[in-house]
Design a protein around this motif. Sequence first.
Motif, PDB file in Angstrom:
ATOM      1  N   HIS B 141     -19.344  84.291  96.287  1.00 55.49           N
ATOM      2  CA  HIS B 141     -19.377  82.811  95.736  1.00 55.49           C
ATOM      3  C   HIS B 141     -18.525  81.184  96.948  1.00 55.49           C
ATOM      4  CE1 HIS B 141     -19.151  79.019  93.341  1.00 55.49           C
ATOM      5  NE2 HIS B 141     -20.283  79.929  92.864  1.00 55.49           N
ATOM      6  N   ARG B 144     -18.845  80.860 100.371  1.00 54.26           N
ATOM      7  CA  ARG B 144     -20.414  79.952 100.896  1.00 54.26           C
ATOM      8  C   ARG B 144     -19.916  78.586 101.148  1.00 54.26           C
ATOM      9  NH1 ARG B 144     -24.707  81.415  96.307  1.00 54.26           N
ATOM     10  NH2 ARG B 144     -25.643  82.288  96.978  1.00 54.26           N
ATOM     11  N   THR B 145     -19.086  77.943 100.665  1.00 53.60           N
ATOM     12  CA  THR B 145     -18.246  76.630 101.439  1.00 53.60           C
ATOM     13  C   THR B 145     -17.876  76.998 102.800  1.00 53.60           C
ATOM     14  OG1 THR B 145     -17.823  75.773  99.022  1.00 53.60           O
ATOM     15  CG2 THR B 145     -16.832  74.422 101.139  1.00 53.60           C
ATOM     16  N   LEU B 147     -18.079  78.912 104.926  1.00 53.79           N
ATOM     17  CA  LEU B 147     -19.099  79.413 105.682  1.00 53.79           C
ATOM     18  C   LEU B 147     -19.896  78.859 105.912  1.00 53.79           C
ATOM     19  CD1 LEU B 147     -20.197  82.336 106.648  1.00 53.79           C
ATOM     20  CD2 LEU B 147     -21.388  82.221 105.018  1.00 53.79           C
ATOM     21  N   ALA B 148     -20.392  77.934 104.584  1.00 51.81           N
ATOM     22  CA  ALA B 148     -21.436  76.104 105.493  1.00 51.81           C
ATOM     23  C   ALA B 148     -20.685  75.074 106.444  1.00 51.81           C
ATOM     24  CB  ALA B 148     -21.173  75.712 103.679  1.00 51.81           C
ATOM     25  N   GLN B 173     -24.669  85.547 105.435  1.00 53.77           N
ATOM     26  CA  GLN B 173     -24.361  84.844 104.518  1.00 53.77           C
ATOM     27  C   GLN B 173     -25.106  85.917 103.803  1.00 53.77           C
ATOM     28  OE1 GLN B 173     -26.844  80.893 106.084  1.00 53.77           O
ATOM     29  NE2 GLN B 173     -27.693  80.897 103.875  1.00 53.77           N
ATOM     30  N   LEU B 181     -26.973  88.805  94.156  1.00 49.78           N
ATOM     31  CA  LEU B 181     -27.818  88.713  93.693  1.00 49.78           C
ATOM     32  C   LEU B 181     -27.599  90.973  92.951  1.00 49.78           C
ATOM     33  CD1 LEU B 181     -30.351  89.046  92.868  1.00 49.78           C
ATOM     34  CD2 LEU B 181     -31.355  90.238  95.241  1.00 49.78           C
ATOM     35  N   GLN B 184     -25.244  90.267  89.628  1.00 49.91           N
ATOM     36  CA  GLN B 184     -25.992  89.474  88.631  1.00 49.91           C
ATOM     37  C   GLN B 184     -27.011  90.885  87.955  1.00 49.91           C
ATOM     38  OE1 GLN B 184     -28.543  86.456  89.828  1.00 49.91           O
ATOM     39  NE2 GLN B 184     -28.022  85.580  87.437  1.00 49.91           N
TER      40      GLN B 184
END
Lengths: 225, 651
Positions: B141, B144-145, B147-148, B173, B181, B184
Amino acid sequence: MRLLIIEDNERLAGLIAEGLARHGYACDSARRLSEADDHVATADYDAIILDLGLPDGDGLKWLARARRNARMMPALILTARGALGDRIAGLDAGADDYLVKPAEIDEIAARLRALLRRPGNRAPTVMTSGALAFDTASRMGTVGGKSLDLSRREADLLELLMRREGSVVQRGSIEEALYSFNDPVSPNALEAVISRLRRKLEENGLNERLHTVRGVGYMLSGAQP
Amino acid sequence: MRTRSVYKRLLLGLAAIGLVSSLLLLGAVFIDYNLGYSDLTGKDAARKAWHEVFEHVVLPALLFVVPIGLAVIVVVQRALQPLVNAAREIEAARDQERGFRLDVGRFPAEARPFAVALNDLLARVELFAAQQEAFAADVAHELRTPLALARLELDAIGGEAKMRLTGDLQSMQRLIDQLLLLAQVKAAGSAEMPHEPQDLAVIARECVAALAPAAIADGVELEFEGVDGAAIAEGWHEAIQAGLRNLIENALRVTPADGTVQVFAGPGPTLSVRDGGPGLSSDQLDSLVRRHARAENASRSGAGLGLAIVDQIMRAHGGHLRTEPGRRELRLEFPSYRTPSRQKGISSMTERSDHLDPGEEDFDAEAKAAIASRSTWVSVVVNSGLSLLQIAIGLVSKSQGLVADGIHSLSDLIADFLVLFVSHHSRQEADDQHQYGHHRFENAASLALGVLLGAVGMGMLWSAVGKIEHPETIARVEVIALYVAGGALVAKELLFRYMLAAAKRVKSSLLVANAWHARSDAASSLVVGFGIAGNLLGYPFLDPIAALIVGIMILKMGWKFGWEALHDLMDQSADAEEVAAIEQTIRTHAGVLGVHRLRTRKMGDMLTIDVHIDLTGDLSVRDSHAIVVEVEARVMARHRVLGMMTHVDPA
């Protein structure tokens, strides 16, 4: 088109704003929800790009509150939360679309274009995609200014596909949009309309734009830059 | 250390004790009878001595040791049965380990610490796994930032390196998405998976629609085909979607441009993806699934964690991921979807209880049935004791009221037996003579009980009226009748409190009803108590009047039983509210255009219904059958409907 980017990472907000500026959007950015409130109160935005985890609260709750206050500008959620179920929660809270970080500028721009083309938004009546244009008021399709001479069904179909340009529209939704309940729909009626529209596009030099996804539906791909 | 069976050890011990005590007894006998070696030499003497020994040594030893030995075998096997059961449960929970715990309450006290320790260990292992997964999810998590940022910065730079870097960032990514996933799906496990019927064709169309733009851009044809109209599986829409998406993404990656990837739904509850790649043998699939489950070399093959995730999702749904190398296909096979089996109502004693307050404890069906059955048995024992005492003392003390109350309690007893008896019979499967099952048995039994109670009530009314008409025949009641009536009152109140507590504990409305019924019984004891007291105070006619009132109560009870059973046997329909709810369920199902002629009739505690539904006229038989199957499954899952006949009309 003026956008508000609500994102606490300043660098990210800056990069998105820069990228979207290349697509012709003017962007303001807010780092907190309180700041966003001020922006929304003072300026009119055509759409909002919203991060969910913000330092002074949850973006989803803010959005739901804003929606209650009848601010109906379309909202695109851009977040790091990508778990199963998050997307549904976002759309339920009143977001119009949901993207998970990291997303490319082209993807964000395409989604925004689709949002702004939805009926009811203050989009211009003429939608364009490269040389292809469609005027939702006069229901005229043109390629490079030359009329396509569309029948009513073909015009409806082109409008639907252009509104959702770049994504597959399922056969069921096309049939629902094109035919009323009372119209007798023969199994091949839609195929006939599709092939007539495709021929008219190809006659005007638009090859490989209208795609069939067998068993699912149809897609109008975006114009090659 | 050698493992030895407990009961063999006990038997060996017993044999040793038997031997030693026999020898001791033998010695005692020899001393007691002053026997010497010489006494055994004579023929007569020897026989006499053997006789003595047999009678006083062998026989007692055998009498003692053999029953104990038998008891040991039975007791030990019984005592250890919970362990055998637990081992079976553990084996049955394969692939659903998360959240699994042993039911400590079923272990014998001596083995309980072991079971508790085992549960504790399971909890610690789970906690550890959950922490690991949460950590992985957090990392993914947080990544992600940045990577963005990296991808957006890249946009500003041009050149050849941009393409390569973009590719690298994309696979990173993808890995992050998959890690999240996987975490989860694992965290949800099978216990918390939403279990809703899902149309696999709908899911497949969504996935194909979502991935088709990318396929078209790569020049690969992606298409969908529904092989069978009804590909229904139970599960979590988004998880199945994520699993299929992973399969299609893999397929698109291995298929060269101008190739085709086909997605199929059905036949049966399966989804398959056929690609233009080389195909995957079962061994290869196994190693991919397993290797990636340990997250080694995850990115080398390009498949990432994809197949491990798909495998995990399928396990959570009780299904499998299979490969068909010959057809270059990967298949998702779900367990066949069937309507949940329902055993509700009086017949199973584990009533639906939605309208009761939710308690903190949650009982499984088995524990519920056990508690329900225990409280019913307590009520049986108390009632039978009371009624026999009342009738006996009533006869002795000449109190007609007390006898009447005894009979009233006895009819309770019969009602309780009916519950136990019917619960056994109406649950039996349908057979050749009773092709719709035995639910009506309940009604028949109620009717019989109603008639019986009616007859008893009438008899009592008759005799009480006779007494009141001839007051001179009324005897003075003995004082003991008053004590018994008072005792009965107290016993019934205590029974009520006990039963209500049990009912609330298992949240069974049937048991709540039984408990309140026990209390309303106490009213008759109160009436009888007053009658007897009045009789003793010099108003003798109050005793038969009490008997009269109790007689009316019994008559009313019989009427209620009989009338309701008669109604149900006459195909009484469900109440309007329930009919409306069922109609709503049918009407809101996708594809159903209209509902009419919905008819319901009661069948024991359940309903059977028949209905006409309107479907689009040009549907094929296969498609309309699929819709009917879905509608029926939905209705039976939501309402207490046992059977459903659906007639299809073209709209």
